[in-house]
Enzyme design. Structure first.
Site, PDB file in Angstrom:
ATOM      1  N   ASN A 131       0.809  -1.232   0.000  1.00 42.49           N
ATOM      2  CA  ASN A 131       0.000   0.000   0.000  1.00 42.49           C
ATOM      3  C   ASN A 131       0.839   1.278   0.000  1.00 42.49           C
ATOM      4  O   ASN A 131       0.452   2.260  -0.631  1.00 42.49           O
ATOM      5  CB  ASN A 131      -1.028  -0.009   1.137  1.00 42.49           C
ATOM      6  N   GLY A 207       2.157  -5.594   7.305  1.00 41.46           N
ATOM      7  CA  GLY A 207       1.200  -6.268   6.440  1.00 41.46           C
ATOM      8  C   GLY A 207      -0.002  -6.694   7.242  1.00 41.46           C
ATOM      9  O   GLY A 207      -0.340  -6.073   8.255  1.00 41.46           O
ATOM     10  N   SER A 208      -0.637  -7.766   6.803  1.00 37.64           N
ATOM     11  CA  SER A 208      -1.880  -8.194   7.446  1.00 37.64           C
ATOM     12  C   SER A 208      -1.599  -8.832   8.811  1.00 37.64           C
ATOM     13  O   SER A 208      -0.530  -9.398   9.041  1.00 37.64           O
ATOM     14  CB  SER A 208      -2.589  -9.197   6.544  1.00 37.64           C
ATOM     15  N   THR A 209      -2.584  -8.762   9.676  1.00 40.52           N
ATOM     16  CA  THR A 209      -2.448  -9.367  10.999  1.00 40.52           C
ATOM     17  C   THR A 209      -2.261 -10.878  10.867  1.00 40.52           C
ATOM     18  O   THR A 209      -1.465 -11.485  11.588  1.00 40.52           O
ATOM     19  CB  THR A 209      -3.684  -9.022  11.851  1.00 40.52           C
ATOM     20  N   VAL A 211      -0.740 -12.684   8.462  1.00 45.16           N
ATOM     21  CA  VAL A 211       0.640 -13.064   8.142  1.00 45.16           C
ATOM     22  C   VAL A 211       1.573 -12.631   9.275  1.00 45.16           C
ATOM     23  O   VAL A 211       2.539 -13.334   9.601  1.00 45.16           O
ATOM     24  CB  VAL A 211       1.086 -12.476   6.777  1.00 45.16           C
ATOM     25  N   GLY A 212       1.274 -11.506   9.903  1.00 45.80           N
ATOM     26  CA  GLY A 212       2.096 -11.048  11.034  1.00 45.80           C
ATOM     27  C   GLY A 212       2.147 -12.072  12.153  1.00 45.80           C
ATOM     28  O   GLY A 212       3.206 -12.300  12.757  1.00 45.80           O
ATOM     29  N   GLU A 229       3.848  -4.244  12.172  1.00 51.84           N
ATOM     30  CA  GLU A 229       2.876  -3.177  11.903  1.00 51.84           C
ATOM     31  C   GLU A 229       1.765  -3.823  11.097  1.00 51.84           C
ATOM     32  O   GLU A 229       1.971  -4.199   9.943  1.00 51.84           O
ATOM     33  CB  GLU A 229       3.517  -2.042  11.093  1.00 51.84           C
ATOM     34  N   CYS A 263      -3.456   1.592   6.441  1.00 59.98           N
ATOM     35  CA  CYS A 263      -3.699   0.926   7.728  1.00 59.98           C
ATOM     36  C   CYS A 263      -4.275   1.909   8.745  1.00 59.98           C
ATOM     37  O   CYS A 263      -4.909   1.494   9.704  1.00 59.98           O
ATOM     38  CB  CYS A 263      -2.411   0.325   8.245  1.00 59.98           C
ATOM     39  N   GLU A 432       7.702   2.190  15.174  1.00 57.38           N
ATOM     40  CA  GLU A 432       8.641   2.676  14.160  1.00 57.38           C
ATOM     41  C   GLU A 432       8.687   4.198  14.261  1.00 57.38           C
ATOM     42  O   GLU A 432       7.894   4.830  14.964  1.00 57.38           O
ATOM     43  CB  GLU A 432       8.183   2.242  12.772  1.00 57.38           C
TER      44      GLU A 432
HETATM   45  P1  NAD Z   1       0.232  -9.208   3.466  1.00 49.69           P
HETATM   46  O1  NAD Z   1       0.298  -9.638   4.877  1.00 49.69           O
HETATM   47  O2  NAD Z   1      -0.504 -10.059   2.502  1.00 49.69           O
HETATM   48  O3  NAD Z   1       1.701  -9.064   2.864  1.00 49.69           O
HETATM   49  C1  NAD Z   1       2.673  -8.221   3.436  1.00 49.69           C
HETATM   50  C2  NAD Z   1       4.045  -8.724   3.033  1.00 49.69           C
HETATM   51  O4  NAD Z   1       4.273  -9.992   3.639  1.00 49.69           O
HETATM   52  C3  NAD Z   1       4.223  -8.925   1.534  1.00 49.69           C
HETATM   53  O5  NAD Z   1       5.525  -8.516   1.175  1.00 49.69           O
HETATM   54  C4  NAD Z   1       4.070 -10.418   1.381  1.00 49.69           C
HETATM   55  O6  NAD Z   1       4.749 -10.954   0.262  1.00 49.69           O
HETATM   56  C5  NAD Z   1       4.706 -10.916   2.671  1.00 49.69           C
HETATM   57  N1  NAD Z   1       4.334 -12.269   3.078  1.00 49.69           N
HETATM   58  C6  NAD Z   1       3.224 -12.983   2.708  1.00 49.69           C
HETATM   59  N2  NAD Z   1       3.254 -14.201   3.274  1.00 49.69           N
HETATM   60  C7  NAD Z   1       4.373 -14.267   4.027  1.00 49.69           C
HETATM   61  C8  NAD Z   1       4.940 -15.260   4.869  1.00 49.69           C
HETATM   62  N3  NAD Z   1       4.358 -16.441   5.038  1.00 49.69           N
HETATM   63  N4  NAD Z   1       6.100 -14.981   5.513  1.00 49.69           N
HETATM   64  C9  NAD Z   1       6.685 -13.775   5.374  1.00 49.69           C
HETATM   65  N5  NAD Z   1       6.211 -12.799   4.585  1.00 49.69           N
HETATM   66  C10 NAD Z   1       5.060 -13.040   3.914  1.00 49.69           C
HETATM   67  O7  NAD Z   1      -0.322  -7.711   3.501  1.00 49.69           O
HETATM   68  P2  NAD Z   1      -0.647  -6.749   2.269  1.00 49.69           P
HETATM   69  O8  NAD Z   1      -1.938  -7.213   1.673  1.00 49.69           O
HETATM   70  O9  NAD Z   1       0.549  -6.576   1.398  1.00 49.69           O
HETATM   71  O10 NAD Z   1      -0.852  -5.355   3.020  1.00 49.69           O
HETATM   72  C11 NAD Z   1      -2.067  -4.956   3.540  1.00 49.69           C
HETATM   73  C12 NAD Z   1      -2.072  -5.102   5.039  1.00 49.69           C
HETATM   74  O11 NAD Z   1      -0.978  -4.409   5.601  1.00 49.69           O
HETATM   75  C13 NAD Z   1      -3.292  -4.496   5.687  1.00 49.69           C
HETATM   76  O12 NAD Z   1      -3.789  -5.351   6.688  1.00 49.69           O
HETATM   77  C14 NAD Z   1      -2.779  -3.222   6.326  1.00 49.69           C
HETATM   78  O13 NAD Z   1      -3.521  -2.757   7.408  1.00 49.69           O
HETATM   79  C15 NAD Z   1      -1.404  -3.611   6.710  1.00 49.69           C
HETATM   80  N6  NAD Z   1      -0.566  -2.437   6.867  1.00 49.69           N
HETATM   81  C16 NAD Z   1      -0.195  -2.045   8.124  1.00 49.69           C
HETATM   82  C17 NAD Z   1       0.582  -0.917   8.306  1.00 49.69           C
HETATM   83  C18 NAD Z   1       1.008  -0.466   9.673  1.00 49.69           C
HETATM   84  O14 NAD Z   1       1.921   0.319   9.753  1.00 49.69           O
HETATM   85  N7  NAD Z   1       0.405  -0.949  10.729  1.00 49.69           N
HETATM   86  C19 NAD Z   1       0.997  -0.191   7.198  1.00 49.69           C
HETATM   87  C20 NAD Z   1       0.596  -0.610   5.937  1.00 49.69           C
HETATM   88  C21 NAD Z   1      -0.182  -1.745   5.784  1.00 49.69           C
END
Ligand code: NAD
Length: 454
Positions: A131, A207-209, A211-212, A229, A263, A432
């Site tokens: 994003n 990224g997403s909760t 995957v986090g 995050e 986010c 961060e």
């Molecule tokens: P996502 O979790 O699908 O992917 C994020 C990253 O993780 C990508 O680079 C992806 O390739 C990688 N990934 C996927 N599977 C993995 C694994 N098994 N192991 C390690 N890495 C892996 O998220 P997205 O769809 O790219 O982003 C959207 C999400 O990110 C939303 O939920 C949004 O709220 C969140 N986000 C949070 C913040 C914040 O600062 N809190 C900022 C931006 C986006």
């Protein structure tokens, strides 16, 4: 080696293909990073500071190029993309002061001298979402490098281009080869390898909760450090004593910026019941006034969604018969367009509880301050939010009661490079940005020097 296609989301045209790295390539990159880090951390602090300032200077000289690349790859409106590239420069400038200020402590103890050192971790893995590709990358790599680490960075598959370019600009600025490497690849391959590779000492994941959680669980096997995050479902709380015109005029930009793929999006507007009808009257023209269209045009305020799969996900939240109060317009034809949309659902509806990550906002009435706080906190997330009131005491009470890492009163600001950013609850772990971010890329080492008494 596999490759992935990079698509312009405003036109659906193929921009380029990018090679995706495999595990062996990641292992080679980590070995190069470890070698570069050993030299980098031994440089004089002033030399590391100068290296980061030079990198900032080269980014500054390429703002137009980086912005144009983000417009094409991510569909961000040009003015926003320019801000993002400038923000990368600013983050680098801010943390270029770190190497010369990362001082430990001298602690008074009996029998000698006790000092602490902030030792770098070694190689840090940064995993970014699609994003805000450039800015979120910089939040990881700039403080990590400043604290004496090397960085390997995996951009999201859909939006790798600006991050790849930043990796090239780092080299062009004179930073040592191997110190900052951008490694495009799949999350399940490159991202997972950052988690399992023993030489990667910390993972910064945005990224997403879902995957986090997986990253955190994997990191536990090596007690690996993580900063997370994650998602958000933030509230914009509008009390009856605020400047209602301003609250309504700004509400669309608190959620529809970056097409809601933010986010921090204030995707739940909570309005005190006695001003609800008036607020909706004011909100309608504000929403319909959002300029959605060609992201290369300077007056465009909102571009397309990032990809077709993501567009399909957002569409699923607004089926036929959804409680649409009103919506703006969006282009038709090629491109992943979705108009800013205002829903008035029940409190339990999934549009109220789930992160949609698109230009869809729900508006709910509340009764009083206690109800507003309970409603705002009725979510597993806790990233951001806004409070609109002209009552100072209420602003204080509510901002202390809302469980969220980043709040703004009578505005929607949330990210500045010099203030901390991060989430409560399932929105994340760690912070961060701000003055303390480099410390999260160090280990504190305590050393006691015995002093013999005469
Ligand atoms: P996502 O979790 O699908 O992917 C994020 C990253 O993780 C990508 O680079 C992806 O390739 C990688 N990934 C996927 N599977 C993995 C694994 N098994 N192991 C390690 N890495 C892996 O998220 P997205 O769809 O790219 O982003 C959207 C999400 O990110 C939303 O939920 C949004 O709220 C969140 N986000 C949070 C913040 C914040 O600062 N809190 C900022 C931006 C986006």
């Amino acid at each position: 080696m596999t490759s992935s296609q990079v698509i312009n989301p405003a036109t659906e045209e193929l921009l380029t293909t990018v090679d995706l790295l495999d595990v062996a390539a990641v292992d080679d990159a980590v070995a190069r990073a470890a070698a570069a880090q050993r030299k980098w951390c031994r440089l004089a602090p002033a030399e590391r500071a100068a290296g980061l300032r030079a990198f900032a200077g080269v980014v500054d000289a390429h703002i137009d190029e980086l912005a144009a690349l983000e417009v094409a790859n991510s569909g961000h409106p040009i003015a926003q993309a320019e801000w993002e590239a400038g923000h990368v420069r600013d983050v680098l400038q801010f943390y270029s002061a770190t190497p010369e200020r990362l001082s430990g402590k001298q602690i008074p103890v009996a029998g000698g001298l006790d000092v602490t050192f902030n030792e770098p971790l070694g190689v840090v893995g940064v995993i970014t979402p699609w994003n805000f590709p450039m800015t979120i990358a910089a939040w990881g790599f700039a403080p990590a490098l400043a604290a004496g680490n090397a960085v390997v960075l995996k951009p999201a598959e859909w939006t790798p281009l600006t991050t790849i370019r930043l990796g090239e600009l780092a080299i062009a600025s004179g930073l040592p080869e191997g110190l900052f490497q951008v490694l495009p690849g799949k999350g399940s391959v490159v991202g997972e390898r950052f988690v399992t590779h023993p030489g990667v000492r910390k993972v910064v994941f945005t990224g997403s909760t879902e995957v986090g959680m997986r990253v955190m669980a994997g990191a536990a096997a090596q007690v690996k450090r993580v900063t997370l995050e994650l998602g958000g479902k933030s509230a914009n709380i509008v009390f009856d004593d605020c400047d209602l015109e301003k609250a309504a005029a700004t509400a669309p930009y608190g959620v529809f910026d970056n097409a809601g793929q933010d986010c921090c999006a204030r995707s739940r507007i909570l309005v005190q019941r006695n001003v609800y009808d008036r607020f909706m009257e004011l909100l309608e023209p504000a929403v319909k006034g959002v300029v959605v269209g060609d992201p290369t045009l300077r007056d465009t305020e909102m571009g397309p969604l990032v990809s077709r799969p993501h567009w399909e996900s957002v569409v699923s939240y607004v089926p036929d018969g959804a409680p649409v109060a009103f919506r703006a317009s969006a282009p038709e034809g090629p491109g992943f367009w979705f108009p800013p949309t205002v829903l008035t659902p029940q409190r339990t509806d999934r549009t109220v509880t789930e992160e949609i990550f698109g230009p869809v906002v729900t508006v709910l009435p509340f009764e009083d301050e206690a109800d507003a706080i309970a409603l705002a906190n009725d979510t597993p997330y806790g990233l951001s939010g806004s409070i609109w009131t002209d009552n100072l005491s209420r602003a204080m009470r509510v901002s202390r009661a809302v469980e969220s890492g980043n709040l703004s009163v009578n505005s929607h600001s949330s990210v500045r490079y010099n203030t901390p950013f991060g989430g409560f609850k399932q929105s994340g772990l760690g912070r961060e940005l701000g003055p303390d971010a480099p410390l999260s890329f160090t280990e504190t080492k305590n050393v006691f020097f015995a002093v013999e008494e005469l």
